[in-house]
Design a protein around this motif. Sequence first.
Motif, PDB file in Angstrom:
ATOM      1  N   GLU A  42     -57.955  18.651  21.241  1.00 18.73           N
ATOM      2  CA  GLU A  42     -57.549  17.337  21.722  1.00 18.73           C
ATOM      3  C   GLU A  42     -56.155  16.960  21.211  1.00 18.73           C
ATOM      4  O   GLU A  42     -55.782  15.786  21.214  1.00 18.73           O
ATOM      5  N   CYS A  43     -55.404  17.960  20.797  1.00 23.69           N
ATOM      6  CA  CYS A  43     -54.054  17.722  20.290  1.00 23.69           C
ATOM      7  C   CYS A  43     -53.182  17.086  21.364  1.00 23.69           C
ATOM      8  O   CYS A  43     -53.139  17.556  22.505  1.00 23.69           O
ATOM      9  N   THR A  44     -52.514  16.014  21.015  1.00 29.23           N
ATOM     10  CA  THR A  44     -51.649  15.303  21.961  1.00 29.23           C
ATOM     11  C   THR A  44     -50.172  15.424  21.587  1.00 29.23           C
ATOM     12  O   THR A  44     -49.341  14.698  22.119  1.00 29.23           O
ATOM     13  N   ARG A  45     -49.880  16.335  20.683  1.00 30.29           N
ATOM     14  CA  ARG A  45     -48.494  16.475  20.233  1.00 30.29           C
ATOM     15  C   ARG A  45     -47.744  17.534  21.033  1.00 30.29           C
ATOM     16  O   ARG A  45     -48.288  18.585  21.375  1.00 30.29           O
ATOM     17  N   LEU A  46     -46.486  17.211  21.307  1.00 34.16           N
ATOM     18  CA  LEU A  46     -45.554  18.163  21.889  1.00 34.16           C
ATOM     19  C   LEU A  46     -44.678  18.671  20.758  1.00 34.16           C
ATOM     20  O   LEU A  46     -44.004  17.895  20.083  1.00 34.16           O
ATOM     21  N   HIS A  47     -44.717  19.982  20.523  1.00 37.07           N
ATOM     22  CA  HIS A  47     -43.937  20.564  19.438  1.00 37.07           C
ATOM     23  C   HIS A  47     -42.488  20.750  19.893  1.00 37.07           C
ATOM     24  O   HIS A  47     -42.236  21.288  20.977  1.00 37.07           O
ATOM     25  N   LEU A  48     -41.562  20.303  19.074  1.00 41.15           N
ATOM     26  CA  LEU A  48     -40.153  20.306  19.433  1.00 41.15           C
ATOM     27  C   LEU A  48     -39.351  21.200  18.497  1.00 41.15           C
ATOM     28  O   LEU A  48     -39.647  21.288  17.300  1.00 41.15           O
ATOM     29  N   VAL A  65     -30.191  31.780  17.874  1.00 35.22           N
ATOM     30  CA  VAL A  65     -31.565  32.220  18.157  1.00 35.22           C
ATOM     31  C   VAL A  65     -32.542  31.612  17.168  1.00 35.22           C
ATOM     32  O   VAL A  65     -33.678  31.297  17.498  1.00 35.22           O
ATOM     33  N   THR A  66     -32.130  31.434  15.940  1.00 30.77           N
ATOM     34  CA  THR A  66     -32.986  30.874  14.900  1.00 30.77           C
ATOM     35  C   THR A  66     -32.307  29.664  14.276  1.00 30.77           C
ATOM     36  O   THR A  66     -31.155  29.358  14.568  1.00 30.77           O
ATOM     37  N   GLY A  67     -33.050  29.001  13.402  1.00 32.22           N
ATOM     38  CA  GLY A  67     -32.452  27.906  12.649  1.00 32.22           C
ATOM     39  C   GLY A  67     -32.670  26.542  13.246  1.00 32.22           C
ATOM     40  O   GLY A  67     -32.059  25.565  12.806  1.00 32.22           O
ATOM     41  N   GLY A  68     -33.541  26.442  14.274  1.00 31.86           N
ATOM     42  CA  GLY A  68     -33.811  25.154  14.868  1.00 31.86           C
ATOM     43  C   GLY A  68     -34.654  24.267  13.957  1.00 31.86           C
ATOM     44  O   GLY A  68     -35.434  24.735  13.136  1.00 31.86           O
ATOM     45  N   THR A  69     -34.497  22.961  14.110  1.00 28.79           N
ATOM     46  CA  THR A  69     -35.276  21.989  13.346  1.00 28.79           C
ATOM     47  C   THR A  69     -36.619  21.768  14.030  1.00 28.79           C
ATOM     48  O   THR A  69     -36.679  21.529  15.236  1.00 28.79           O
ATOM     49  N   GLN A  70     -37.709  21.844  13.253  1.00 26.43           N
ATOM     50  CA  GLN A  70     -39.050  21.701  13.800  1.00 26.43           C
ATOM     51  C   GLN A  70     -39.491  20.236  13.732  1.00 26.43           C
ATOM     52  O   GLN A  70     -39.611  19.657  12.649  1.00 26.43           O
ATOM     53  N   LEU A  71     -39.740  19.646  14.909  1.00 20.93           N
ATOM     54  CA  LEU A  71     -40.176  18.259  15.003  1.00 20.93           C
ATOM     55  C   LEU A  71     -41.420  18.181  15.883  1.00 20.93           C
ATOM     56  O   LEU A  71     -41.890  19.186  16.408  1.00 20.93           O
ATOM     57  N   TRP A  72     -41.957  16.977  16.044  1.00 24.82           N
ATOM     58  CA  TRP A  72     -43.073  16.771  16.965  1.00 24.82           C
ATOM     59  C   TRP A  72     -42.952  15.397  17.632  1.00 24.82           C
ATOM     60  O   TRP A  72     -42.343  14.489  17.093  1.00 24.82           O
ATOM     61  N   PHE A  73     -43.529  15.329  18.832  1.00 24.89           N
ATOM     62  CA  PHE A  73     -43.577  14.073  19.584  1.00 24.89           C
ATOM     63  C   PHE A  73     -45.030  13.820  19.943  1.00 24.89           C
ATOM     64  O   PHE A  73     -45.693  14.666  20.552  1.00 24.89           O
ATOM     65  N   ASP A  74     -45.552  12.653  19.551  1.00 21.05           N
ATOM     66  CA  ASP A  74     -46.937  12.308  19.851  1.00 21.05           C
ATOM     67  C   ASP A  74     -46.985  11.610  21.204  1.00 21.05           C
ATOM     68  O   ASP A  74     -46.428  10.514  21.375  1.00 21.05           O
ATOM     69  N   THR A  75     -47.649  12.246  22.188  1.00 19.64           N
ATOM     70  CA  THR A  75     -47.675  11.692  23.540  1.00 19.64           C
ATOM     71  C   THR A  75     -48.554  10.454  23.651  1.00 19.64           C
ATOM     72  O   THR A  75     -48.484   9.733  24.652  1.00 19.64           O
ATOM     73  N   THR A  77     -48.805   7.974  20.974  1.00 19.33           N
ATOM     74  CA  THR A  77     -48.145   6.851  20.301  1.00 19.33           C
ATOM     75  C   THR A  77     -46.652   6.770  20.574  1.00 19.33           C
ATOM     76  O   THR A  77     -46.027   5.727  20.362  1.00 19.33           O
ATOM     77  N   GLY A  78     -46.049   7.912  21.023  1.00 17.07           N
ATOM     78  CA  GLY A  78     -44.608   7.949  21.236  1.00 17.07           C
ATOM     79  C   GLY A  78     -43.813   8.180  19.965  1.00 17.07           C
ATOM     80  O   GLY A  78     -42.581   8.128  19.977  1.00 17.07           O
ATOM     81  N   ALA A  79     -44.503   8.463  18.860  1.00 16.70           N
ATOM     82  CA  ALA A  79     -43.833   8.671  17.562  1.00 16.70           C
ATOM     83  C   ALA A  79     -43.170  10.038  17.517  1.00 16.70           C
ATOM     84  O   ALA A  79     -43.634  11.003  18.132  1.00 16.70           O
ATOM     85  N   ILE A  80     -42.073  10.129  16.777  1.00 17.38           N
ATOM     86  CA  ILE A  80     -41.367  11.386  16.525  1.00 17.38           C
ATOM     87  C   ILE A  80     -41.297  11.606  15.028  1.00 17.38           C
ATOM     88  O   ILE A  80     -40.961  10.694  14.269  1.00 17.38           O
ATOM     89  N   GLY A  81     -41.654  12.802  14.601  1.00 12.92           N
ATOM     90  CA  GLY A  81     -41.643  13.074  13.172  1.00 12.92           C
ATOM     91  C   GLY A  81     -41.237  14.500  12.875  1.00 12.92           C
ATOM     92  O   GLY A  81     -41.231  15.361  13.766  1.00 12.92           O
ATOM     93  N   PRO A  82     -40.878  14.793  11.647  1.00 17.90           N
ATOM     94  CA  PRO A  82     -40.486  16.147  11.251  1.00 17.90           C
ATOM     95  C   PRO A  82     -41.694  16.941  10.761  1.00 17.90           C
ATOM     96  O   PRO A  82     -42.666  16.372  10.261  1.00 17.90           O
ATOM     97  N   VAL A  83     -41.648  18.253  10.907  1.00 20.39           N
ATOM     98  CA  VAL A  83     -42.675  19.115  10.329  1.00 20.39           C
ATOM     99  C   VAL A  83     -42.484  19.188   8.819  1.00 20.39           C
ATOM    100  O   VAL A  83     -43.443  19.233   8.055  1.00 20.39           O
ATOM    101  N   SER A  84     -41.239  19.147   8.373  1.00 24.62           N
ATOM    102  CA  SER A  84     -40.910  19.154   6.944  1.00 24.62           C
ATOM    103  C   SER A  84     -40.063  17.920   6.626  1.00 24.62           C
ATOM    104  O   SER A  84     -39.250  17.476   7.441  1.00 24.62           O
ATOM    105  N   ASP A  85     -40.258  17.362   5.446  1.00 28.50           N
ATOM    106  CA  ASP A  85     -39.495  16.167   5.045  1.00 28.50           C
ATOM    107  C   ASP A  85     -37.995  16.425   5.055  1.00 28.50           C
ATOM    108  O   ASP A  85     -37.195  15.501   5.237  1.00 28.50           O
ATOM    109  N   VAL A  86     -37.614  17.679   4.875  1.00 31.07           N
ATOM    110  CA  VAL A  86     -36.193  18.031   4.862  1.00 31.07           C
ATOM    111  C   VAL A  86     -35.541  17.720   6.206  1.00 31.07           C
ATOM    112  O   VAL A  86     -34.338  17.431   6.275  1.00 31.07           O
ATOM    113  N   ASP A  87     -36.325  17.753   7.243  1.00 33.98           N
ATOM    114  CA  ASP A  87     -35.788  17.568   8.597  1.00 33.98           C
ATOM    115  C   ASP A  87     -35.872  16.126   9.083  1.00 33.98           C
ATOM    116  O   ASP A  87     -35.634  15.858  10.271  1.00 33.98           O
TER     117      ASP A  87
END
Length: 307
Positions: A42-48, A65-75, A77-87
Motif C-alpha cells: 500500500e506504499c503511496t510514495r514516489l521515489h525520486l 550516471v551516479t551521485g543523484g540525491t535520493q528523495l521521496w514524494f508522498d502522493t 500528503t504531498g510531502a517531500i522528504g530526503p532518504v538521508s538527513d544529509v540531503d
Amino acid sequence: MTATTNVATKTRWIDTGKPQLIPAAAPIRALQTSVCQDLQSECTRLHLELRRIHPDGDGAFHAPVTGGTQLWFDTTTGAIGPVSDVDEPEAAWLRGQIDDELEQWLHTRWSRQREQLDEAAWRRFDWHDFHFGDLVSFTHVLWAAWDTLVSHEGSFYQVEDLHCLDPNCPCKNVHLVFSEICGSKTVDMGRVTVELPKLKVTEATTPLASTLWAKLRAKKVLVGQLAQRRRRMKEIGKTVLKEGIVALEPEPEQDLASQPLVTAGPLFSAQPARREAKVGRNAPCPCGSGRKYKRCCLGKANANPGR
C-alpha cells in the motif's frame, strides 16, 4: 515544462518516461522517478532521484550516471522528504519548486508506473464499443505505457501504434499515426502501415509521415518494440474472445436466393412417376397365374407383376 516530458491533452498526459527537467536555477536538475515494485504493498510514495545536469552545446543535456540525491514524494500528503538527513537541503530546494503542474505530474507519474506493473491493466479499457476488426491504439488499451515522441523541424509529434486484436486474423501489419502536438491538442499529420517483421512500409498517407517514420528508424525509437507490442495485443485479443468480454461477430448475412444449393449428403435427381399400362378384364392376369385378370387380381389392393 517541456514537450519531451509532459503535454496536457484532452484525453491523457503525454509522458515518455524520461526525467523531468527543472531549470529553475543553474545547474538544471533532472528528476527521475521509481515506485515500489510490489503491487500488494500500500506504499503511496514516489521515489525520486534528483541529479544536477549541464546543457551541452547542441541543446542536449549531460547528467552524471551516479551521485543523484535520493528523495521521496508522498502522493497522499504531498510531502517531500530526503532518504538521508544529509540531503535535506535538496529536498527543501525541491519543495520550493513545487507548483500545481509539477505536483500533478508527480501524482500522474506514480499512478502510471504502478499501473505498468499490473498485467491485468488492459481489463480496465472500455470494451463496450469495441468490435473485432477495429484497429486499437496500444496506449489506449494499456494507457500507462510510455508515449513515443519524435521531433522534426522544431515540432514534436506523438506516435501511436494501432493493432488488430483479432487472434484469428493473419495480418502482420502495424499502423503508426503521427500527430503534431499543438498546445493542449494533437493534430493528425498522417500515418504509415508497416509489415512485420521486416518493417516494410506498405502504405504512407503523407510525405511527412514517411519522414517521421525514417526518423524513428534512425533513432531506433519504438521500432524495436513493435513486434513485441503486436504479440501483446494479440494475446489480449485472444483472452477477450475466450472470456466472452467481446464476442466475435458473425459475417453479415447474404441473400440466400443467390447462394448455391448445399446439401448434407449426395444429391439425387427426382425420378419420373412410373405409369402402369391398363390391363383388360379378360386379359391374362399380369401376376403370371395364367388365369384371366377378372378372376384373379382385379380388385385386389396390390397386383405386382412378376411376383
